[in-house]
Enzyme design. Structure first.
Site, PDB file in Angstrom:
ATOM      1  N   GLU A 238       2.909  -9.038   7.893  1.00 18.58           N
ATOM      2  CA  GLU A 238       1.464  -9.285   7.968  1.00 18.58           C
ATOM      3  C   GLU A 238       0.900  -8.974   6.590  1.00 18.58           C
ATOM      4  OE1 GLU A 238      -0.121 -10.734  10.188  1.00 18.58           O
ATOM      5  OE2 GLU A 238       1.388 -10.683  11.760  1.00 18.58           O
TER       6      GLU A 238
ATOM      7  N   ASN B  65      -4.665   0.910   4.046  1.00 21.52           N
ATOM      8  CA  ASN B  65      -6.054   0.599   4.431  1.00 21.52           C
ATOM      9  C   ASN B  65      -6.357   0.827   5.913  1.00 21.52           C
ATOM     10  OD1 ASN B  65      -4.623  -1.687   5.196  1.00 21.52           O
ATOM     11  ND2 ASN B  65      -6.345  -3.057   4.774  1.00 21.52           N
TER      12      ASN B  65
ATOM     13  N   CYS C 236      -7.786  -6.415   5.430  1.00 18.70           N
ATOM     14  CA  CYS C 236      -7.102  -7.698   5.293  1.00 18.70           C
ATOM     15  C   CYS C 236      -7.972  -8.823   5.847  1.00 18.70           C
ATOM     16  CB  CYS C 236      -5.765  -7.659   5.994  1.00 18.70           C
ATOM     17  SG  CYS C 236      -5.889  -7.046   7.663  1.00 18.70           S
TER      18      CYS C 236
HETATM   19  P1  NAP Z   1       1.619  -2.803  -0.648  1.00 23.54           P
HETATM   20  O1  NAP Z   1       1.482  -2.305  -2.017  1.00 23.54           O
HETATM   21  O2  NAP Z   1       2.434  -4.025  -0.407  1.00 23.54           O
HETATM   22  O3  NAP Z   1       2.189  -1.572   0.201  1.00 23.54           O
HETATM   23  C1  NAP Z   1       2.421  -1.666   1.583  1.00 23.54           C
HETATM   24  C2  NAP Z   1       3.571  -0.760   1.956  1.00 23.54           C
HETATM   25  O4  NAP Z   1       4.775  -1.269   1.371  1.00 23.54           O
HETATM   26  C3  NAP Z   1       3.412   0.673   1.434  1.00 23.54           C
HETATM   27  O5  NAP Z   1       3.931   1.560   2.381  1.00 23.54           O
HETATM   28  C4  NAP Z   1       4.279   0.642   0.175  1.00 23.54           C
HETATM   29  O6  NAP Z   1       4.730   1.913  -0.220  1.00 23.54           O
HETATM   30  C5  NAP Z   1       5.428  -0.236   0.635  1.00 23.54           C
HETATM   31  N1  NAP Z   1       6.221  -0.822  -0.447  1.00 23.54           N
HETATM   32  C6  NAP Z   1       5.863  -1.002  -1.748  1.00 23.54           C
HETATM   33  N2  NAP Z   1       6.884  -1.563  -2.430  1.00 23.54           N
HETATM   34  C7  NAP Z   1       7.908  -1.734  -1.551  1.00 23.54           C
HETATM   35  C8  NAP Z   1       9.240  -2.259  -1.668  1.00 23.54           C
HETATM   36  N3  NAP Z   1       9.716  -2.735  -2.811  1.00 23.54           N
HETATM   37  N4  NAP Z   1      10.013  -2.302  -0.571  1.00 23.54           N
HETATM   38  C9  NAP Z   1       9.547  -1.850   0.616  1.00 23.54           C
HETATM   39  N5  NAP Z   1       8.309  -1.311   0.776  1.00 23.54           N
HETATM   40  C10 NAP Z   1       7.485  -1.272  -0.291  1.00 23.54           C
HETATM   41  O7  NAP Z   1       0.196  -3.092   0.007  1.00 23.54           O
HETATM   42  P2  NAP Z   1      -1.080  -2.138   0.009  1.00 23.54           P
HETATM   43  O8  NAP Z   1      -1.733  -2.273  -1.310  1.00 23.54           O
HETATM   44  O9  NAP Z   1      -0.716  -0.801   0.507  1.00 23.54           O
HETATM   45  O10 NAP Z   1      -1.976  -2.803   1.145  1.00 23.54           O
HETATM   46  C11 NAP Z   1      -2.945  -3.758   0.908  1.00 23.54           C
HETATM   47  C12 NAP Z   1      -2.457  -5.129   1.331  1.00 23.54           C
HETATM   48  O11 NAP Z   1      -2.138  -5.109   2.717  1.00 23.54           O
HETATM   49  C13 NAP Z   1      -3.506  -6.191   1.172  1.00 23.54           C
HETATM   50  O12 NAP Z   1      -2.938  -7.350   0.635  1.00 23.54           O
HETATM   51  C14 NAP Z   1      -3.973  -6.449   2.603  1.00 23.54           C
HETATM   52  O13 NAP Z   1      -4.531  -7.709   2.812  1.00 23.54           O
HETATM   53  C15 NAP Z   1      -2.707  -6.244   3.350  1.00 23.54           C
HETATM   54  N6  NAP Z   1      -2.967  -5.955   4.769  1.00 23.54           N
HETATM   55  C16 NAP Z   1      -2.643  -6.918   5.702  1.00 23.54           C
HETATM   56  C17 NAP Z   1      -2.903  -6.715   7.048  1.00 23.54           C
HETATM   57  C18 NAP Z   1      -2.521  -7.755   8.073  1.00 23.54           C
HETATM   58  O14 NAP Z   1      -2.312  -7.401   9.215  1.00 23.54           O
HETATM   59  N7  NAP Z   1      -2.419  -9.031   7.714  1.00 23.54           N
HETATM   60  C19 NAP Z   1      -3.494  -5.522   7.469  1.00 23.54           C
HETATM   61  C20 NAP Z   1      -3.830  -4.571   6.493  1.00 23.54           C
HETATM   62  C21 NAP Z   1      -3.539  -4.801   5.153  1.00 23.54           C
HETATM   63  P3  NAP Z   1       3.880   2.802  -1.274  1.00 23.54           P
HETATM   64  O15 NAP Z   1       2.645   3.165  -0.595  1.00 23.54           O
HETATM   65  O16 NAP Z   1       4.762   3.946  -1.535  1.00 23.54           O
HETATM   66  O17 NAP Z   1       3.652   1.917  -2.465  1.00 23.54           O
END
Ligand code: NAP
Length: 498
Positions: free
Chosen positions: A253, A155, A287
């Site tokens: 995060e 995102n 987020c």
């Molecule tokens: P996600 O599915 O958890 O993916 C985040 C990253 O983790 C991606 O690069 C993903 O790779 C990787 N990943 C997935 N499974 C993994 C595993 N088993 N081991 C290690 N890495 C793994 O999250 P998203 O859907 O991309 O992002 C949305 C979320 O991020 C929302 O919940 C949002 O609130 C949160 N967010 C938080 C912040 C903050 O600073 N608090 C900022 C922005 C977003 P792939 O892409 O290959 O699946």
């Protein structure tokens, strides 16, 4: 609509200063049009081994480069990003969908971070402090951790990577970065910029591939000492437990369930502007997005009417078009999740005032579009008021008092951002004290963090670390305490003290 092109139809990993192709790959889809943009490599764990070996070797030299000289590379990165701001912004809109104005803002955040962290090259402050014995000197200083792994979400595909990689690099670490598979183009472009800026080979390595394969291999790699992750709560918990088994430092995060509070004395028109921007900007896929509005019952009807009037003006479509205000949802799975939550909201008894449907006609037929959606008369315990939806859906929760508003705000498992609209100075100070989130806004929406302040949240949003600000350096450095005894004799602390 766009005049930029990638000049390649398949991206490559960047390891040890070389562009390495891998056999397997997957299409990256423009969420606004359904068109393929490029192929992203699906690497195997072997690429992580290669990157870790390169990073380990490179870091041995990089840590000895004086920090002001390390910073020179970041200044150069900042200038190149500035020069390419429009190209980066258009590519960002194409891979992620956010509207071009917001994409420019995100790239600017990366530029700001480059110059801010480059400045840290001449600070990286430690402390000098009196020693308890005569002829003894005491100080503490930051030392790099070694090889760090960063895992980023789709995102904010460039900003979040800069929050993590820039402090890591200026502090003398080498980095392995696994970008989200949905949005690899920003990673490819940023690696090219680092290459041109003259970063020594192996200091930054980019490995593309699935989280379950590459992310997992990074979390389990013995030579990677820190994992800095931004993403979903489920993935974060998994990484924390696996990393914890190896005593890795894991900085997380994660999600949010952020609220805007509108009190009875608020400037309602200003609150409407803040809500529209925080709830529907980036189609609610931030987020820090506002997904709850906690409204004093005295202004509930006025707020509903004015919100509905402003929502009607929102234009939905391809974000490359400057007149569009709300872009697409990242993918079909995201769209399905949002649809399912609108059904959940209706079944729970919340009243749907606007939206609640997918757009499937005309120019929007091939993209993933969802209408900005407003529920009212939600209660604090409903799933739509508790769980992260990550889409353009906002729920109004009426309350009777300031105290109840604070309680509802804090009554969720997340703690990223909160906001209050009020003109009562006493409420302002009580709110900034009592809102249990890492970020608090007064008379502004829930989004809009500035890069020199700490970014992150309490409770289920994080595990006590922060991105951005000088606090980010704590993730990528260890504190070393140094004592120099110039008395010429053995002096024992706590014992030889008169
Ligand atoms: P996600 O599915 O958890 O993916 C985040 C990253 O983790 C991606 O690069 C993903 O790779 C990787 N990943 C997935 N499974 C993994 C595993 N088993 N081991 C290690 N890495 C793994 O999250 P998203 O859907 O991309 O992002 C949305 C979320 O991020 C929302 O919940 C949002 O609130 C949160 N967010 C938080 C912040 C903050 O600073 N608090 C900022 C922005 C977003 P792939 O892409 O290959 O699946």
């Amino acid at each position: 609509m766009s005049d930029v092109s990638l000049k390649t139809n398949k991206l490559a990993n960047f390891i040890n200063g070389e562009w390495m192709e891998v056999e397997s790959s997957k299409a990256v889809i423009n969420p606004a049009t359904g068109e393929e943009l490029v192929q992203v490599p699906l690497s195997s764990a072997k690429s992580v081994d290669d990157a870790a070996a390169a990073a380990k070797k490179a870091q041995k030299e990089w840590r000895l480069v004086p920090a002001p000289q390390r910073a020179e590379v970041l200044y150069q990165v900042g200038y190149l990003m500035k020069e390419r701001k429009e190209r980066l912004s258009q590519l960002l809109t194409m891979e992620n969908g956010k509207v071009i104005e917001e994409a420019r803002g995100e790239v600017q955040e990366g530029i700001d971070m480059a110059f801010y962290m480059a400045g840290e090259g001449r600070r990286l402050f430690g402390q000098t402090t009196p020693a308890e014995l005569q002829n003894k000197f005491a100080m503490s200083q930051r030392t790099p951790v070694g090889v760090v792994g960063i895992i980023t979400p789709w995102n904010f595909p460039i900003a979040i990577a800069t929050w993590k990689s820039f402090p890591a690099i200026v502090a003398g670490n080498a980095v392995i970065w696994k970008p989200a598979t949905e949005t690899p183009i920003m990673a490819f472009e940023l690696a090219k910029i680092f290459e041109e800026a003259g970063l020594p080979e192996g200091v930054l390595n980019v490995v593309f591939g699935a989280g379950s394969e590459i992310g997992d291999a990074m979390v389990h790699h013995d030579d990677i000492r820190v994992i800095s992750f931004t993403g979903s709560n489920d993935t974060g918990r998994h990484i924390a437990s696996e990393g914890g088994k190896q005593l890795k430092k894991v900085s997380l995060e994660m999600g949010g369930k952020n609220a805007v509070i509108v009190m009875d004395d608020a400037d309602v028109d200003l609150a409407v502007e803040g809500i529209i921007w925080s709830a529907f900007g980036t189609s609610g896929q931030r987020c820090t997005a506002c997904s709850r509005v906690i409204v004093h019952e005295a202004v509930k009807e006025t707020l509903e009417e004015r919100l509905l009037a402003e929502m009607e003006k929102l234009t939905i479509g391809n974000g490359l078009n400057e007149s569009i205000k709300v872009g697409p949802i990242i993918n079909k799975a995201g769209l399905e999740k949002i649809k399912s939550y609108t059904e959940i909201g209706k079944n729970e008894g919340a009243k749907l005032l606007a939206g609640g449907y997918e757009l499937t006609e005309g120019d929007n037929a091939n993209g993933n579009y969802f209408a900005p959606t407003l529920f009212t008369d939600a209660t604090a315990d409903m799933r739509i008021a508790q769980e992260e939806i990550f889409g353009p859906v906002v729920s109004l929760i009426p309350v009777k008092s300031f105290e109840e508003a604070i309680e509802v705000n804090n009554g969720v498992t997340y703690g990223l951002s909160s906001s209050i609209f009020t003109n009562d100075v006493n409420r302002v100070f009580k709110a900034q004290r009592d809102l249990d989130t890492g970020i608090v806004y007064v008379n502004a929406g829930t989004t809009g963090a500035e890069i020199h302040l700490p970014f992150g949240g309490t409770k289920g949003t994080g595990n006590g670390h922060r991105d951005s600000g000088v606090q980010a350096l704590d993730v990528f450095t260890e504190w070393r305490a140094i004592y120099v005894d110039y008395s010429g004799k053995l002096q024992r602390a706590q014992i030889d003290v008169d």
